[in-house]
Scaffold this motif. Structure first.
Motif, short mmCIF file in Angstrom:
data_model
loop_
_atom_site.label_atom_id
_atom_site.label_comp_id
_atom_site.label_asym_id
_atom_site.label_seq_id
_atom_site.Cartn_x
_atom_site.Cartn_y
_atom_site.Cartn_z
N ALA A 88 40.53 -6.52 8.77
CA ALA A 88 41.50 -7.55 9.13
C ALA A 88 41.85 -7.47 10.61
CB ALA A 88 42.76 -7.40 8.28
N SER A 89 41.96 -6.25 11.14
CA SER A 89 42.27 -6.07 12.56
C SER A 89 41.14 -6.61 13.44
CB SER A 89 42.51 -4.59 12.86
OG SER A 89 43.61 -4.09 12.13
N VAL A 90 39.90 -6.34 13.03
CA VAL A 90 38.75 -6.83 13.80
C VAL A 90 38.70 -8.36 13.77
CG1 VAL A 90 36.23 -6.92 13.87
CG2 VAL A 90 37.40 -4.74 13.51
N LEU A 91 38.91 -8.93 12.61
CA LEU A 91 38.90 -10.39 12.49
C LEU A 91 40.02 -11.01 13.31
CD1 LEU A 91 38.20 -10.48 8.66
CD2 LEU A 91 36.64 -11.32 10.43
N GLY A 92 41.19 -10.39 13.28
CA GLY A 92 42.30 -10.89 14.09
C GLY A 92 42.05 -10.73 15.58
N LEU A 93 41.47 -9.59 15.98
CA LEU A 93 41.18 -9.37 17.41
C LEU A 93 40.13 -10.36 17.91
CD1 LEU A 93 41.57 -7.71 19.97
CD2 LEU A 93 39.86 -6.08 19.09
N SER A 94 39.14 -10.66 17.07
CA SER A 94 38.12 -11.65 17.45
C SER A 94 38.76 -13.01 17.70
CB SER A 94 37.06 -11.76 16.35
OG SER A 94 36.40 -10.53 16.15
N THR A 95 39.69 -13.39 16.83
CA THR A 95 40.39 -14.67 16.99
C THR A 95 41.26 -14.66 18.24
OG1 THR A 95 40.45 -14.90 14.58
CG2 THR A 95 41.93 -16.31 15.86
N LEU A 96 41.96 -13.54 18.48
CA LEU A 96 42.83 -13.43 19.65
C LEU A 96 42.04 -13.48 20.94
CD1 LEU A 96 45.69 -12.93 20.74
CD2 LEU A 96 45.23 -10.48 20.56
N ALA A 97 40.86 -12.87 20.96
CA ALA A 97 40.03 -12.89 22.17
C ALA A 97 39.67 -14.31 22.57
CB ALA A 97 38.77 -12.06 21.95
N VAL A 98 39.33 -15.14 21.58
CA VAL A 98 38.99 -16.54 21.86
C VAL A 98 40.25 -17.34 22.20
CG1 VAL A 98 38.03 -18.67 20.91
CG2 VAL A 98 36.95 -16.47 20.39
N GLY A 99 41.29 -17.20 21.37
CA GLY A 99 42.52 -17.96 21.61
C GLY A 99 43.15 -17.62 22.94
N GLY A 100 43.16 -16.34 23.30
CA GLY A 100 43.72 -15.94 24.59
C GLY A 100 42.94 -16.50 25.75
N ALA A 101 41.61 -16.50 25.62
CA ALA A 101 40.78 -17.04 26.70
C ALA A 101 41.01 -18.54 26.89
CB ALA A 101 39.30 -16.78 26.39
N VAL A 102 41.07 -19.28 25.79
CA VAL A 102 41.28 -20.73 25.87
C VAL A 102 42.66 -21.04 26.44
CG1 VAL A 102 41.54 -22.84 24.50
CG2 VAL A 102 39.66 -21.26 24.02
N ALA A 103 43.70 -20.41 25.90
CA ALA A 103 45.05 -20.66 26.39
C ALA A 103 45.24 -20.17 27.82
CB ALA A 103 46.07 -19.98 25.47
N GLY A 104 44.60 -19.05 28.16
CA GLY A 104 44.71 -18.53 29.51
C GLY A 104 44.09 -19.44 30.55
N LEU A 105 42.91 -19.96 30.24
CA LEU A 105 42.26 -20.90 31.17
C LEU A 105 43.10 -22.16 31.33
CD1 LEU A 105 38.52 -20.55 30.09
CD2 LEU A 105 39.49 -19.94 32.32
N ALA A 106 43.66 -22.64 30.23
CA ALA A 106 44.50 -23.83 30.30
C ALA A 106 45.75 -23.58 31.12
CB ALA A 106 44.88 -24.29 28.89
N ALA A 107 46.32 -22.37 31.01
CA ALA A 107 47.53 -22.04 31.77
C ALA A 107 47.25 -21.97 33.27
CB ALA A 107 48.10 -20.71 31.28
#
Length: 329
Positions: A205-224
């Motif tokens: 579950a931690s790996v699956l969540g970290l994989s999602t966070l890596a993508v979500g953080g990158a997308v939101a970070g670029l947008a910011a």
């Protein structure tokens, strides 16, 4: 030229370009799947092992041969994810050790290649699956299919945070919460319901969540940092490069260069490799992909905080400048 006409032309040109790019990104690696320096072990008496090694080297550039003293050492190397399989020379004939959990496509290719070589010499090869896929997912289809939904979940998280105008710590909290929930739900489906994963539930579950966070953080970070266009840039990077170059359906060494190497530096590829390690190999070779995902997550969330801080400064500077101008007047 009126702006509406320019918009029509932009759509007419942009959509085919994106379609061509997507077709290239997905079709090119799929059409060129073949081993390229695939780590493969050879074990047994020195003279016999050397003969097997020479036979395997006929597949020029296909294998990276690693020698082991005996079958036990070769099994350890497979379980440590140092090699994808091994050919062991025994008094009863050659024996092929595979690990379908590391990639069913790779295991199948090794069986065909080694069996063909043995058939040419009039011998048969015994195949042993050292680390097999779970009974609930014998072909590894569930793990392979999980790459795209996780990427989409990450993109959706980053895009929604941006569209709702969340900034700073609120945006970070939203991304962390959404990713954690995705990890729990995904583990519940893939592990508890489908039986496709066989490791520790919370680690998966931690790996699956970290994989999602890596993508979500990158997308939101670029947008910011660069505005709404950052959402499109992040989504395109993940979907058009990260996903097809991940090697999820085969292995990084089965993709044309440099696609396999690039894919392991992006969240989908690193996430898939890490999930295989914790689910089937007791965490062997997990450090590299874990650090890759962590860096993507940290840099992405850092960009979210930095972008929010810069916008807050800019918004605060506007009224101050207006007050100074009114005082001078």
């Amino acid at each position: 030229m009126p702006s509406r006409n320019r918009h029509v032309i932009a759509v007419v040109v942009l959509v085919p370009v994106l379609a061509a790019l997507a077709l290239w990104a997905f079709a090119w690696p799929a059409s060129r799947i073949a081993p390229r320096d695939l780590p493969l072990g050879v074990a047994g008496p020195a003279a016999a092992a050397a003969q097997v090694e020479r036979q395997l080297e006929r597949h020029e550039g296909a294998f990276e041969i690693r020698r082991y003293a005996d079958e036990a050492a070769a099994r350890d190397a497979i379980e440590d994810r140092s090699v994808y399989g091994a050919v062991v020379v025994t008094p009863q004939g050659p024996e092929l050790l595979t690990a379908s959990a590391a990639g069913p496509v790779v295991a199948q290719f090794l069986q065909q290649a080694v069996a063909h070589q043995a058939a040419a010499e009039g011998t048969q090869v015994k195949t042993v699956d050292v680390v097999s896929t779970p009974a609930g997912d014998p072909r590894g289809a569930v793990l392979n299919a999980a790459t795209l939904p996780l990427a989409l979940a990450g993109i959706a998280a980053g895009a929604v945070v941006t569209l709702l105008g969340l900034r700073g710590l609120r945006a970070v909290a939203a991304l962390l919460g959404a990713s954690a929930l995705v990890g729990v739900i995904a583990a519940g489906i893939a592990h508890s319901w489908l039986g496709a994963l066989g490791g520790d539930w919370w680690t998966e579950a931690s790996v699956l969540g970290l994989s999602t966070l890596a993508v979500g953080g990158a997308v939101a970070g670029l947008a910011a940092l660069i505005g709404p266009a950052g959402t499109g840039v992040g989504a395109a990077l993940v979907m058009l490069i990260g996903n097809p170059f991940s090697g999820a359906t085969s292995a990084p060494q089965m993709l044309p260069e440099p696609a396999g190497a690039i894919g392991q530096w992006l969240p989908p590829g690193a996430g898939t490799t890490l999930l295989r390690s914790v689910s089937y190999f007791d965490g062997a070779a997990a450090t590299g992909p874990a650090l890759t995902l962590a860096w993507w997550a940290v840099l992405g969330l850092g960009a979210v905080l930095l972008g929010g801080s810069l916008r807050a400064r800019k918004a605060g500077a506007g009224p101050a400048e207006r007050r100074e101008l009114s005082a001078v007047a």
